[in-house]
Design an enzyme around this catalytic site. Sequence first.
Site, mmCIF file in Angstrom:
data_model
loop_
_atom_site.group_PDB
_atom_site.id
_atom_site.type_symbol
_atom_site.label_atom_id
_atom_site.label_comp_id
_atom_site.label_asym_id
_atom_site.label_seq_id
_atom_site.Cartn_x
_atom_site.Cartn_y
_atom_site.Cartn_z
ATOM 1 C CD GLU A 208 -2.668 -1.111 2.602
ATOM 2 O OE1 GLU A 208 -3.723 -1.742 2.608
ATOM 3 O OE2 GLU A 208 -2.240 -0.477 3.581
ATOM 4 C CB SER A 234 -5.811 0.433 2.628
ATOM 5 O OG SER A 234 -5.997 1.604 3.384
#
Length: 332
Positions: A208, A234
């Site tokens: 991420e 995310s």
Amino acid sequence: MRLIESNIRARDIVTLKSLENAARVVACTGGSTNAGLHLPAIAHEAGIEFYLDDVCEIFKSTPYFVDLKPGGAYVAKDLYEAGGVPVVMKELRKAGLIHEDCITATGRTIGEELDVVTREADGRVIYPIATPITKTGGVVGLKGNLAPGGAIVKVAGMSEEQQVFSGPARVFECEEDAFEAVQKREYKEGEVIVIRNEGPAGGPGMREMLSTTAALSGQGMGKKVALITDGRFSGATRGFCVGHVGPEAYHGGPIALLQNGDVITINAITGEISVDLDDDELAARKANWKGPRETIYASGALWKYSQLVGETYKGAVTHPGGQAERHVYMDL
């Protein structure tokens, strides 16, 4: 134990229709872009073809009507207290957007389960589907000469004006380089920050990119720049952040060929992500491409993973999946 007794198996429940239902719920709640990765991966395990394009088509035709953070005002606990996902699915059913004949873990169908839901949309956390926050889902699929394999962006909470961005590229070879530059404010308003080599194979592992997006937001620049990456985000993404750009840089996708100053256009309304370069220029750059960036992982599990992992739009999986199985494990 009841499921075993009834011989209801995971693949009786995980079907194409159930995956479409799941994508609907993600879309109408402004859920994470990760659904564009996880749902195809789940489908792959079950031997079902359900790719990023399929997920995004559902997003496009699903109203966004659950006002959840980060794009909205409320959190998951508020949703739970308003009746939770059952009430959300009940609203989807009113618009004919749910497959009601899917079996669930109770042994009953979705339709039968929704028949016993008594609560209605509260109009605060869960809007009525007839009067949604926006008419399309909170997550949008993108394609173009910069991402022929697709990309994904979260637009929940963004105005239409904020969903179009064009500017010169500022290219970074990894997240750490981008984060350091943002900390030092070595970028300009109006630029498109490019973080490459962070895809499933190139990362390896498709991390991420949250530290960079959080830093930009903290500097008050979240809406003044855009960010694209072959990595992912995310549900906490803020600003105009495009992930899952494919093919990834490690595999020589167009994102690997970008240079500082190339003009990139992102249009979440039309579903376009492109760079202002013609096919000849892209082909010339590909011919001069020196190959993927070397990582520090030359052995071990991550090296094995990077050799095996497939394309992001198919779920970044590492094996042939359910379609290639020659037996049913449950029957052994």
